[in-house]
Design a protein around this motif. Structure first.
Motif, PDB file in Angstrom:
ATOM      1  N   ARG A 189       0.945  -1.102   0.097  1.00  0.00           N
ATOM      2  CA  ARG A 189      -0.204  -0.060   0.036  1.00  0.00           C
ATOM      3  C   ARG A 189       0.931   1.398   0.059  1.00  0.00           C
ATOM      4  O   ARG A 189       1.581   1.529   0.897  1.00  0.00           O
ATOM      5  N   LEU A 190       0.658   1.953  -1.129  1.00  0.00           N
ATOM      6  CA  LEU A 190       1.576   3.283  -1.081  1.00  0.00           C
ATOM      7  C   LEU A 190       0.476   4.568  -1.000  1.00  0.00           C
ATOM      8  O   LEU A 190      -0.437   4.430  -1.678  1.00  0.00           O
ATOM      9  N   VAL A 192      -0.032   8.283  -1.378  1.00  0.00           N
ATOM     10  CA  VAL A 192       0.456   9.537  -1.969  1.00  0.00           C
ATOM     11  C   VAL A 192      -0.266  10.659  -1.209  1.00  0.00           C
ATOM     12  O   VAL A 192      -1.559  10.864  -1.443  1.00  0.00           O
ATOM     13  N   VAL A 197       5.304  10.274  -1.110  1.00  0.00           N
ATOM     14  CA  VAL A 197       4.804   8.640  -1.120  1.00  0.00           C
ATOM     15  C   VAL A 197       5.568   8.038   0.002  1.00  0.00           C
ATOM     16  O   VAL A 197       6.545   8.143   0.387  1.00  0.00           O
ATOM     17  N   GLY A 199       4.786   4.249   2.393  1.00  0.00           N
ATOM     18  CA  GLY A 199       4.431   2.899   2.082  1.00  0.00           C
ATOM     19  C   GLY A 199       4.592   1.950   3.171  1.00  0.00           C
ATOM     20  O   GLY A 199       5.193   2.250   4.187  1.00  0.00           O
ATOM     21  N   SER A 228       7.846   5.026  -5.946  1.00  0.00           N
ATOM     22  CA  SER A 228       7.125   6.375  -5.833  1.00  0.00           C
ATOM     23  C   SER A 228       6.720   6.857  -7.247  1.00  0.00           C
ATOM     24  O   SER A 228       5.536   7.340  -7.109  1.00  0.00           O
ATOM     25  N   ALA A 231       3.287   4.992  -8.006  1.00  0.00           N
ATOM     26  CA  ALA A 231       2.148   5.681  -6.962  1.00  0.00           C
ATOM     27  C   ALA A 231       1.521   6.843  -7.459  1.00  0.00           C
ATOM     28  O   ALA A 231       0.302   7.028  -7.696  1.00  0.00           O
ATOM     29  N   ARG A 232       2.787   7.718  -8.034  1.00  0.00           N
ATOM     30  CA  ARG A 232       2.195   9.188  -8.420  1.00  0.00           C
ATOM     31  C   ARG A 232       1.556   9.029  -9.740  1.00  0.00           C
ATOM     32  O   ARG A 232       0.497   9.538 -10.224  1.00  0.00           O
ATOM     33  N   VAL A 245      -2.766   3.588  -3.266  1.00  0.00           N
ATOM     34  CA  VAL A 245      -2.368   2.753  -4.308  1.00  0.00           C
ATOM     35  C   VAL A 245      -1.988   1.484  -3.857  1.00  0.00           C
ATOM     36  O   VAL A 245      -1.095   1.287  -3.091  1.00  0.00           O
ATOM     37  N   ASP A 246      -2.770   0.451  -4.230  1.00  0.00           N
ATOM     38  CA  ASP A 246      -2.666  -0.864  -3.925  1.00  0.00           C
ATOM     39  C   ASP A 246      -1.803  -1.700  -5.145  1.00  0.00           C
ATOM     40  O   ASP A 246      -1.981  -1.856  -6.237  1.00  0.00           O
ATOM     41  N   ALA A 257      -0.954  -3.302 -10.679  1.00  0.00           N
ATOM     42  CA  ALA A 257      -1.834  -2.215 -10.166  1.00  0.00           C
ATOM     43  C   ALA A 257      -3.080  -2.724  -9.870  1.00  0.00           C
ATOM     44  O   ALA A 257      -3.882  -3.135 -10.787  1.00  0.00           O
ATOM     45  N   VAL A 260      -6.994   2.016  -6.743  1.00  0.00           N
ATOM     46  CA  VAL A 260      -6.648   3.289  -6.126  1.00  0.00           C
ATOM     47  C   VAL A 260      -7.716   3.867  -5.433  1.00  0.00           C
ATOM     48  O   VAL A 260      -8.790   3.855  -5.828  1.00  0.00           O
TER      49      VAL A 260
END
Length: 290
Positions: A189-190, A192, A197, A199, A228, A231-232, A245-246, A257, A260
């Motif tokens: 899990r990230l 943002v 970022v 995690g 990073s 995620a962005r 973001v998973d 991915a 979101v």
């Protein structure tokens, strides 16, 4: 600063935001059902009870409760009008609409060049059974809307698949079906928050689902430059400035991915990283003001 938070007053997240706010800004918890809009002459205002949201410094969306189609559409319209009037809304109505719709979010992630699980979305049990066969007979069926692992089912038996798909068709549900990706009970899990970022790993040795709410435990994760950037890219795909973001590392070495979330939680992540996430979020909503 004066910031409205769409959240229950007694929720952990609102209390954490209040703690982080201290005396620097005033937070007001509001509910979606209290949203109203007044259109008269050349003016349009959005309010929630006695709070005139159009006059605030920002609005933070911290919940997404169910509602009728009319209620959901009006709530998003009201948030959109607030943003158009110059109020900072995090996340925007457009981002929330994109992220909450798993089909749309998956399509946007794919368009952004990210690897997503093979997915078929259809509306009848017959098409669902065909999709299940096309995807290899081992699939994950998810509600189009929803989070925290609620309503997610893994199906690998044709008879069970038929019953599941027929039940969903009878209630008018859309069938969102993804190929099951073999993994080791771990996802990433990230979070943002603007340009930052953070995690964590989510580890569940007893279940293929890795949601914290379903028993997974958080663990540290090194957020590399590559992670990073991914995620962005995912957050930008749906237009979110705050996003969960998973990412799922598969056994074959590929990184998928999965989702979101535009209304992400941060309790476990804050504990693992030691970062005051609520403070970061408030700073973002306030336009970077300390």
């Amino acid at each position: 600063m004066n910031i409205a938070v769409l959240a229950a007053r007694d929720s952990w997240y609102f209390r954490d935001l209040q703690r982080a706010a201290g005396a620097r800004c005033e937070l007001t918890a509001i509910s979606y059902k209290s949203l109203a809009s007044h259109v008269q002459g050349a003016t349009l205002g959005v309010s929630a009870g006695d709070a005139r949201l159009s006059e605030l410094d920002g609005v933070l969306v911290r919940s997404m409760p169910p509602g009728s189609l009319e209620q959901v559409v009006f709530r998003m319209d009201a948030l959109g009008r607030l943003e158009a009037s110059g109020v900072r809304v995090v996340n925007s109505a457009r981002a929330i609409e994109a992220a909450v719709d798993k089909y749309l979010a998956t399509a946007k992630l794919q368009a952004a060049g990210m690897l997503v699980p093979p997915t078929i979305v259809c509306q009848t049990a017959a098409d669902g059974l065909a999709a299940c066969e096309t995807l290899g007979g081992d699939v994950v069926v998810k509600p189009l809307f929803g989070g925290e692992g609620r309503g997610i089912t893994r199906v690998s038996d044709a008879a069970i698949a038929r019953r599941v798909f027929m039940s969903l068709e009878q209630i008018g549900a859309v069938l969102y079906i993804q190929k099951f990706i073999p993994h080791d009970g771990v996802d990433w899990r990230l979070l943002v928050v603007g340009d930052e970022v953070l995690g964590m790993k989510r580890v569940n040795p007893d279940d293929w689902r890795t949601n914290i709410s379903l028993g997974a435990r958080p663990a540290p994760l090194e957020v590399t430059v590559e992670l990073s950037q991914l995620a962005r890219r995912a957050a930008e795909a749906v237009g979110a400035t705050v996003a969960g973001v998973d990412l799922l590392p598969a056994r074959d070495g590929r990184l998928y991915a999965i989702e979101v979330n535009a209304v992400p939680g941060w309790k476990a992540l804050g504990e693992v990283t030691g970062v005051d996430v609520a403070e970061r979020v408030l700073r973002l909503v306030g336009g970077g003001k300390p």
